[in-house]
Design an enzyme around this catalytic site. Structure first.
Site, PDB file in Angstrom:
ATOM      1  N   ASP A  35       0.796  -1.177  -0.068  1.00  8.37           N
ATOM      2  CA  ASP A  35      -0.114   0.056   0.086  1.00  8.37           C
ATOM      3  C   ASP A  35       0.809   1.118   0.148  1.00  8.37           C
ATOM      4  OD1 ASP A  35      -2.125   1.385  -0.114  1.00  8.37           O
ATOM      5  OD2 ASP A  35      -3.273   0.894   1.672  1.00  8.37           O
TER       6      ASP A  35
HETATM    7  C1  BGC Z   1      -5.108   3.225   0.198  1.00  9.20           C
HETATM    8  C2  BGC Z   1      -5.405   2.095  -1.012  1.00  9.20           C
HETATM    9  C3  BGC Z   1      -5.291   2.729  -2.318  1.00  9.20           C
HETATM   10  C4  BGC Z   1      -3.932   3.177  -2.366  1.00  9.20           C
HETATM   11  C5  BGC Z   1      -3.804   3.862  -3.942  1.00  9.20           C
HETATM   12  C6  BGC Z   1      -3.782   4.003  -0.199  1.00  9.20           C
HETATM   13  O1  BGC Z   1      -3.875   5.246   0.766  1.00  9.20           O
HETATM   14  O2  BGC Z   1      -4.814   2.474   1.568  1.00  9.20           O
HETATM   15  O3  BGC Z   1      -6.419   1.464  -0.643  1.00  9.20           O
HETATM   16  O4  BGC Z   1      -5.610   1.568  -3.131  1.00  9.20           O
HETATM   17  O5  BGC Z   1      -3.811   4.343  -1.422  1.00  9.20           O
HETATM   18  O6  BGC Z   1      -4.546   4.972  -4.132  1.00  9.20           O
END
Ligand code: BGC
Length: 748
Positions: free
Chosen positions: A285
């Site tokens: 993530d």
């Molecule tokens: C989130 C994810 C997301 C990623 C990309 C993160 O802050 O936790 O769920 O897919 O950003 O945007």
């Protein structure tokens, strides 16, 4: 004639076998071809090019630097890449100007629809209709692939038992079986029959693992989940997604039992690779690798990169600890190049499966269906089925003879909020609000009056109340739209109060004093507590954030074109102090009984015994998991088992008759629960084992059948073996987790 047919019948099995063999051979050949191509490519790559594949960047900042990085094979993927032209340009550089021509993979958060925005995932889970959820995901995939997207960061299958957590909106709720079915349906919908098809995209099951168990519901917070609970509950939907073929997973932000999820060898290696044989790839993530420094799990980026890579995180999102340190880690012999090869192969495999090497632009040009009527129809259907009727005192569906309707509340005409959280590509202009849909439906038959009452759900001023009350006074009936703005849920949007924000409670009470019948529609990204107004209104319909077609869906239900059929995917507490509250809890040594019920919330009553309960509120939820009313009545009878004693490996057939005894056609979600009475470890008081959505005309009855086998009774026993244990089981069937029809069986 007869003998010819007969001959055909004779050779048919042979033809089928031959055909199947040919097909299998083709499949095997395809697979072999991909592995061969991956192996062939990896030996030609330099270490720097391999590490380049492991870098996912944003398309931000100096474009020329990014172009050069792609040209030099230093970026393997972009997230949230700009418009289509950018994507095409960068892909062209990757395939035509980089040394080995490895295509980029473009990822994006296509969470609950791309342009055709569907209800938030928690709302979709309320449909208990995996096939429909699968269709919605296939629509999202078709639209996203038209925009040059190859990969979505969905489904989110974090088990969420805490409505304070803002990301519960993105989840499929509290139950492992329901979340698993929904997650798998989304994976199938996104990925279709073949990833190589132009209208499919790769899925990403996230956030692996345990992220939804954040202490106190505060986002990014620490999680403590004992291994048995992790395996029995939190990992189940991820396994469901892996079995459904998810191409990728995302490693989470959270500290899981002292080991951050993005550096967790147990979940990422032991479980995911060794036990589940996953061979796609894991993306971290956003910055979750370098955040291991703040967690206090790595001293610096070098150590963070080491721990993440060693655990099996293939690709790093946004931050650059891999780019800056992996080469050195190999040089220092901390990580072998063979292991880097394994990680990179996971990424290449998916790029090959997507057909990116053969068709790097993968664009659907001949059939632009985005926002088509067909897609909007799917959005409306799923919104209709997601609506949960919580209360109905003789008001809904609205009578035909209504002349004047008052529409009141901050969410009656808030297109942006009805889309919900996480809609980077959704446009409020494409949404039909409830007010617009009501006006359209009313035409000149019904006079629709409107008063917003409050600017937003958080407004503290009562300036709009007089107008709202006057509007209500002029009408035969009132429809109120309250709840939460979309921006109150989602990532890092946790709430410690989960009531109706602002002065909405006062607004409802003020309107109620007119004595007019009120149907309250609550739109929200999480379960809310609203016990203090439930007696002020006749009906309560919980609509989540219902997406672009939320307006027409609500109108269909208000006027009885459809009967509500959604069921809660998560328990609704009476007060935030009960959280976490979920139906499949343990019994304790001192379970409460009816003696402890009927407590007026708020003021402690005289103690009612040394059992597990609260002095100042009932121990039961406001609305249980699986709950949801209909305009019609369903009666359950004739619960029958094929046998009452089964042996290990046997299966059990269960049948029940469901009758529509009311006067509307309706759909019902028939739910099957089981309790394992005694175990080598304590077992939950109830576990959902199966469900079916059926429709029934007034007066109609249907026999609904389920099959359970002993695998469905397995859990992680005292020795951490996954097994079913002999003993007595209780079994219930009904329309919610409070199902009343019950029987017993024994596993010998
Ligand atoms: C989130 C994810 C997301 C990623 C990309 C993160 O802050 O936790 O769920 O897919 O950003 O945007």
């Amino acid at each position: 004639m007869f003998s010819r047919n007969n001959n055909i019948l004779k050779v048919l099995p042979i033809i089928t076998v031959v055909l199947l063999n040919v097909l299998n051979a083709q499949e095997l050949h395809k697979k072999a071809a991909i592995e061969d191509r991956v192996n062939d490519l990896i030996v030609r790559m330099t270490l720097s090019e391999k590490i380049g594949q492991m870098q996912q960047s944003q398309m931000r900042g100096n474009k020329d630097n990014l172009r050069n990085a792609v040209r030099n094979g230093l970026i393997g993927s972009f997230l949230n890449a700009g418009d289509l032209e950018d994507k095409l340009e960068f892909q062209k550089i990757a395939v035509e100007e980089s040394r080995l021509g490895i295509p980029l993979i473009y990822g994006r958060d296509v969470i609950h629809g791309y342009k055709t925005v569907f209800p938030i995932p928690l709302g979709q889970a309320a449909t208990w209709h995996p096939e429909l959820v699968e269709t919605a995901a296939s629509v999202a995939a078709a639209e996203a692939s038209e925009a040059g997207i190859h990969w979505t960061f969905a489904p989110m299958v974090d088990i969420s038992r805490d409505p304070r957590w803002g990301r519960i909106a993105e989840s499929c709720g509290e139950d492992p079986l329901l979340a698993s079915k929904m997650g798998a349906a989304m994976v199938r919908g996104f990925q279709g029959k073949s990833l190589a098809d132009q209208n499919t995209i790769a899925a990403c099951a996230k956030h692996y693992a345990g992220y939804g168990a954040a202490e106190s519901g505060k986002d990014y917070n620490t999680t403590w989940i004992p291994e048995r609970l992790l395996r029995d509950v939190y990992l189940v939907p991820f396994k469901g997604c892996v079995d459904a073929g998810t191409a990728t997973l995302m490693s989470a932000f959270n500290d899981l039992n002292g080991i951050p999820a993005s550096g967790n060898e147990f979940t990422l290696k032991t479980v995911l690779r060794d036990e589940w044989n996953f061979n796609g790839y894991v993306v971290s993530d956003w910055a979750s690798i370098t955040e291991m420094i703040a967690h206090g799990f790595a001293a610096d980026e070098y150590e963070a990169a080491f721990k993440a890579a060693k655990s099996g995180v293939n690709m790093e999102m946004v931050t650059r600890s891999y780019a800056n340190n992996l080469e050195k880690l190999v040089e220092d012999r901390k990580i072998s190049e063979e292991w880097i090869d394994e990680l990179v192969k996971g990424i290449l495999r998916i790029k090959f499966k997507l057909g990116l090497f053969d068709n790097p632009f993968r664009l659907v040009t001949d059939n632009p269906e985005t926002l088509s009527d067909k897609f909007r129809e799917t959005a409306k259907k799923i919104s209709v089925e997601s609506l949960v009727l919580l209360q109905n005192n003789n008001m809904l569906p609205l009578a035909d003879n209504i002349k004047t309707l008052a529409v009141i509340g901050p969410l009656a005409d808030d297109a942006e909020s009805q889309l919900g959280t996480w809609v980077p590509d959704g446009n409020p202009e494409d949404a039909v609000t409830p007010l617009a849909a009501l006006r359209e439906y009313a035409g000149n038959k019904i006079n629709v009056l409107y008063s917003r009452g409050m600017e937003t759900t958080r407004t503290k001023s009562k300036d709009g109340f007089d107008d709202a009350v006057e509007t209500a006074e002029r009408a035969d009936a009132v429809i109120m739209f309250c709840g939460e703005d979309a921006l109150l849920s989602g990532e890092s949007h946790s709430r410690a109060y989960i009531n109706l924000p602002g002065v909405q409670t006062d607004l409802i009470k003020a309107v109620a004093r007119t004595g007019k019948p009120i149907a309250l529609i609550i739109m929200a990204g999480r379960p809310l507590t609203f016990g203090e107004i439930k007696d002020d209104v006749n009906s309560i319909l919980f609509a989540w954030h219902p997406g672009i077609m939320g307006g027409p869906a609500v109108v269909d239900v208000l006027f009885g074109k459809a009967s509500p059929s959604g069921k809660l995917p998560v328990s609704f507490p009476r007060t935030v102090g009960q959280v976490p509250i979920y139906y499949s809890h343990k019994n304790t040594g001192r379970p409460p009984s009816e003696d402890q019920l009927g407590i007026e919330p708020g003021t402690p009553e005289d103690p009612k015994g040394f059992v597990s309960y609260f002095l100042d509120v009932d121990y039961t939820p406001a609305y249980p998991f699986g709950y949801g009313l209909s305009y019609t009545d369903f009666e359950y009878s004739d619960l029958k088992l094929s046998k009452h004693e089964i042996k290990m490996g046997d299966s059990l057939e269960i049948s029940v008759t469901v009758s529509n005894t009311g006067s509307y056609a309706g759909e019902e979600v028939v739910q099957l629960y089981v309790r394992d009475l005694v175990g080598s470890v304590t077992r939950p008081v109830k576990e959902l084992k199966s469900f079916k959505r059926i429709n029934l005309l007034p007066g109609e009855s249907k026999e609904v059948k389920f099959v359970l086998n002993t695998d469905d009774l397995k859990f992680w026993d005292i020795n951490m073996n996954y097994t079913a244990e002999p003993g007595d089981f209780k079994l219930w069937v009904g329309g919610s987790s409070d199902a009343e029809l019950e029987t017993m069986f024994e596993l010998e």
